[in-house]
Scaffold this motif. Structure first.
Motif, PDB file in Angstrom:
ATOM      1  N   PHE A 181     -13.166 -65.596  -2.138  1.00 47.45           N
ATOM      2  CA  PHE A 181     -13.847 -65.897  -0.882  1.00 47.45           C
ATOM      3  C   PHE A 181     -14.213 -64.587  -0.205  1.00 47.45           C
ATOM      4  N   GLY A 182     -15.061 -64.691   0.812  1.00 44.79           N
ATOM      5  CA  GLY A 182     -15.473 -63.503   1.551  1.00 44.79           C
ATOM      6  C   GLY A 182     -16.757 -62.916   1.016  1.00 44.79           C
ATOM      7  N   VAL A 183     -17.518 -62.301   1.918  1.00 48.21           N
ATOM      8  CA  VAL A 183     -18.772 -61.668   1.542  1.00 48.21           C
ATOM      9  C   VAL A 183     -19.000 -60.478   2.471  1.00 48.21           C
ATOM     10  N   LYS A 184     -19.694 -59.476   1.984  1.00 46.76           N
ATOM     11  CA  LYS A 184     -19.932 -58.263   2.775  1.00 46.76           C
ATOM     12  C   LYS A 184     -20.980 -58.521   3.846  1.00 46.76           C
ATOM     13  N   GLY A 185     -20.733 -57.972   5.035  1.00 45.07           N
ATOM     14  CA  GLY A 185     -21.695 -58.079   6.121  1.00 45.07           C
ATOM     15  C   GLY A 185     -21.036 -57.867   7.469  1.00 45.07           C
ATOM     16  N   ASN A 186     -21.798 -58.009   8.532  1.00 45.50           N
ATOM     17  CA  ASN A 186     -21.286 -57.785   9.888  1.00 45.50           C
ATOM     18  C   ASN A 186     -21.282 -59.053  10.741  1.00 45.50           C
ATOM     19  N   GLU A 187     -21.452 -60.195  10.105  1.00 45.73           N
ATOM     20  CA  GLU A 187     -21.360 -61.449  10.846  1.00 45.73           C
ATOM     21  C   GLU A 187     -19.889 -61.811  11.063  1.00 45.73           C
ATOM     22  N   LEU A 188     -19.655 -62.848  11.872  1.00 46.03           N
ATOM     23  CA  LEU A 188     -18.304 -63.218  12.265  1.00 46.03           C
ATOM     24  C   LEU A 188     -17.400 -63.478  11.065  1.00 46.03           C
ATOM     25  N   LYS A 189     -17.909 -64.187  10.057  1.00 49.89           N
ATOM     26  CA  LYS A 189     -17.097 -64.581   8.911  1.00 49.89           C
ATOM     27  C   LYS A 189     -17.336 -63.685   7.699  1.00 49.89           C
ATOM     28  N   GLN A 190     -17.840 -62.486   7.930  1.00 46.29           N
ATOM     29  CA  GLN A 190     -18.089 -61.532   6.856  1.00 46.29           C
ATOM     30  C   GLN A 190     -17.192 -60.309   7.024  1.00 46.29           C
ATOM     31  N   PHE A 191     -17.013 -59.586   5.917  1.00 43.10           N
ATOM     32  CA  PHE A 191     -16.189 -58.373   5.930  1.00 43.10           C
ATOM     33  C   PHE A 191     -17.059 -57.136   5.729  1.00 43.10           C
ATOM     34  N   ASN A 192     -16.724 -56.101   6.446  1.00 43.77           N
ATOM     35  CA  ASN A 192     -17.312 -54.788   6.177  1.00 43.77           C
ATOM     36  C   ASN A 192     -16.146 -53.826   5.933  1.00 43.77           C
ATOM     37  N   THR A 193     -15.684 -53.827   4.723  1.00 49.12           N
ATOM     38  CA  THR A 193     -14.506 -53.106   4.233  1.00 49.12           C
ATOM     39  C   THR A 193     -13.236 -53.859   4.622  1.00 49.12           C
ATOM     40  N   ALA A 194     -12.932 -54.877   3.820  1.00 47.45           N
ATOM     41  CA  ALA A 194     -11.674 -55.624   3.961  1.00 47.45           C
ATOM     42  C   ALA A 194     -10.568 -54.744   3.382  1.00 47.45           C
ATOM     43  N   HIS A 195     -10.148 -53.780   4.171  1.00 47.52           N
ATOM     44  CA  HIS A 195      -9.353 -52.639   3.702  1.00 47.52           C
ATOM     45  C   HIS A 195      -7.879 -52.958   3.535  1.00 47.52           C
ATOM     46  N   GLY A 196      -7.318 -53.741   4.444  1.00 50.01           N
ATOM     47  CA  GLY A 196      -5.891 -54.059   4.419  1.00 50.01           C
ATOM     48  C   GLY A 196      -5.669 -55.558   4.498  1.00 50.01           C
ATOM     49  N   MET A 197      -4.485 -55.988   4.037  1.00 48.84           N
ATOM     50  CA  MET A 197      -4.205 -57.429   4.030  1.00 48.84           C
ATOM     51  C   MET A 197      -2.700 -57.635   3.901  1.00 48.84           C
ATOM     52  N   VAL A 198      -2.190 -58.627   4.633  1.00 50.42           N
ATOM     53  CA  VAL A 198      -0.766 -58.948   4.549  1.00 50.42           C
ATOM     54  C   VAL A 198      -0.582 -60.446   4.769  1.00 50.42           C
ATOM     55  N   LEU A 199       0.470 -60.989   4.202  1.00 50.19           N
ATOM     56  CA  LEU A 199       0.836 -62.373   4.476  1.00 50.19           C
ATOM     57  C   LEU A 199       1.454 -62.412   5.868  1.00 50.19           C
ATOM     58  N   ASP A 200       0.785 -63.109   6.788  1.00 48.74           N
ATOM     59  CA  ASP A 200       1.237 -63.133   8.185  1.00 48.74           C
ATOM     60  C   ASP A 200       2.227 -64.277   8.370  1.00 48.74           C
ATOM     61  N   THR A 201       3.505 -63.929   8.290  1.00 46.74           N
ATOM     62  CA  THR A 201       4.589 -64.917   8.386  1.00 46.74           C
ATOM     63  C   THR A 201       5.014 -65.174   9.826  1.00 46.74           C
ATOM     64  N   ARG A 202       4.273 -64.644  10.796  1.00 49.67           N
ATOM     65  CA  ARG A 202       4.584 -64.930  12.193  1.00 49.67           C
ATOM     66  C   ARG A 202       4.203 -66.359  12.563  1.00 49.67           C
ATOM     67  N   TYR A 203       3.436 -67.005  11.703  1.00 49.00           N
ATOM     68  CA  TYR A 203       2.917 -68.339  11.997  1.00 49.00           C
ATOM     69  C   TYR A 203       3.296 -69.312  10.888  1.00 49.00           C
ATOM     70  N   GLU A 204       3.280 -70.596  11.231  1.00 47.30           N
ATOM     71  CA  GLU A 204       3.554 -71.662  10.268  1.00 47.30           C
ATOM     72  C   GLU A 204       2.368 -72.625  10.256  1.00 47.30           C
ATOM     73  N   PRO A 205       1.678 -72.803   9.132  1.00 47.36           N
ATOM     74  CA  PRO A 205       1.949 -72.127   7.861  1.00 47.36           C
ATOM     75  C   PRO A 205       1.501 -70.666   7.882  1.00 47.36           C
ATOM     76  N   ALA A 206       2.066 -69.878   6.977  1.00 46.76           N
ATOM     77  CA  ALA A 206       1.671 -68.472   6.865  1.00 46.76           C
ATOM     78  C   ALA A 206       0.199 -68.381   6.481  1.00 46.76           C
ATOM     79  N   ARG A 207      -0.395 -67.273   6.843  1.00 49.51           N
ATOM     80  CA  ARG A 207      -1.820 -67.073   6.587  1.00 49.51           C
ATOM     81  C   ARG A 207      -2.071 -65.611   6.229  1.00 49.51           C
ATOM     82  N   LEU A 208      -3.283 -65.273   5.866  1.00 45.61           N
ATOM     83  CA  LEU A 208      -3.637 -63.890   5.571  1.00 45.61           C
ATOM     84  C   LEU A 208      -4.126 -63.207   6.843  1.00 45.61           C
ATOM     85  N   LEU A 209      -3.588 -62.022   7.107  1.00 48.96           N
ATOM     86  CA  LEU A 209      -4.081 -61.169   8.183  1.00 48.96           C
ATOM     87  C   LEU A 209      -4.850 -60.039   7.508  1.00 48.96           C
TER      88      LEU A 209
END
Length: 329
Positions: A181-209
């Protein structure tokens, strides 16, 4: 006292003998830390790891792993190297995650320059899994430069192609391609260098930050579900966020421009650590060790919390810099 120490060091230049450098206090409130001068340096006061463009993780025993261009170096909590994996299989790991599994602790790594994800035994360094570009995705491979990796509780692996397509690839625990998933760009749901990522366990269910480093406006974090569904924009204005590490309800976010930002569960800024006020030095890889200043960062790239809430921070740096920050109780 501590601010004065930072100003004095900034004007006079750093002194590297650990017994001559005083700890620098940074942060505020419950997120106040003292630096540990000389942590991780050789007895002669020199960096032992070489150029850094990587990450930090900590195992159950409290040992600290940091990835440098040469490979992975493992430190004891008092800053002594206890083992290292320095070879062409462990070199240039851009991001790491560590996970306790039934048959031991394993480190998952994203190797951007080598175009692969890997999984290796944290104690022996033995490689047990490699994740090349998934041809099963049906995509045309122009380049593959993974910058981040994350692992779900069921073992699914997420690998972000942050220096190329900005696709995030999902694999099962055996390395079988599942989706992307994901595509390059500057729109709300697009990435411009998805550089870092972690499993965000602060929430239930966990999600990607996800750290969307170069999105305009810069400095935003995003939440995506583990099925690749957009949840929302978490925060903007964080400069150039490179990675994220979760500790309870808190997350540390290194900013390549020279600081670490700590957010709480509501994603409100709790503290800013090591801010570099010099625009010529913040985000500058080419700051030699002779110009390091205690308590001021240059290009923060990775961070990790130990069980006591202390932070370990790596700078993107030509000589290789890793720092220990002790949380003030």
């Amino acid at each position: 006292m501590y601010l004065a120490a930072v100003i004095l060091l900034s004007l006079t230049g750093p002194v590297f003998a650990a017994d001559k450098v005083q700890p620098v206090r940074m942060g505020c409130g419950i997120m106040t830390f003292d630096t540990v001068p000389g942590w991780g340096l050789s007895p002669e006061g020199k960096s032992q790891i070489g150029p850094t463009h990587g990450s930090v993780v900590i195992d159950k025993a409290g040992n600290i792993y940091t990835s440098a261009d040469a490979g992975v170096f493992v430190f004891s909590p008092d800053g002594k190297i206890i083992r290292r994996f320095v070879d062409d299989q462990h070199s240039r790991i851009h991001d790491m995650k560590i996970r306790a599994e039934a048959d031991g602790e394993f480190i998952y790594g994203a190797r951007n320059a080598n175009g692969e994800g890997i999984k290796f035994n944290a104690e022996t360094g033995a490689i047990v899994l490699k994740l090349p570009f998934p041809k099963e995705s049906g995509l045309t491979q122009k380049a593959f430069n993974p910058t981040a990796i994350a692992v779900a509780s069921n073992g699914d692996i997420y690998l972000s192609d942050g220096y190329a397509s900005d696709h995030i690839f999902k694999f099962d625990k055996t390395g079988k391609y599942l989706m992307h998933f994901g595509v390059k760009g500057n729109e709300l749901k697009q990435f411009n260098t998805a550089h870092g990522m972690v499993l965000d366990t602060r929430y239930e269910p966990a999600r990607l930050l996800i750290c969307d480093r170069n999105h305009s406006p810069k400095g935003r974090l995003l939440h995506y579900s583990l099925q690749g569904e957009f949840i929302g924009e978490v925060i903007t204005g964080l400069g150039m966020p490179t990675s994220a590490a979760i500790h309870g309800d808190y997350v540390s976010v290194p900013d390549l421009q020279g600081r670490v930002v700590i957010l709480d569960k509501s994603n409100t800024i709790m503290a800013v650590l090591g801010y570099n006020p010099d625009p010529a030095k913040g985000g500058n890889y080419s700051i030699p060790q002779s110009q390091w200043v205690e308590g001021i960062f240059s290009g923060t790239h990775g961070s990790y919390w130990d069980k006591d809430g202390n932070l370990y921070v790596q700078d993107w740096n030509m000589n290789g810099r890793i720092m220990k920050l002790v949380r003030v109780k």
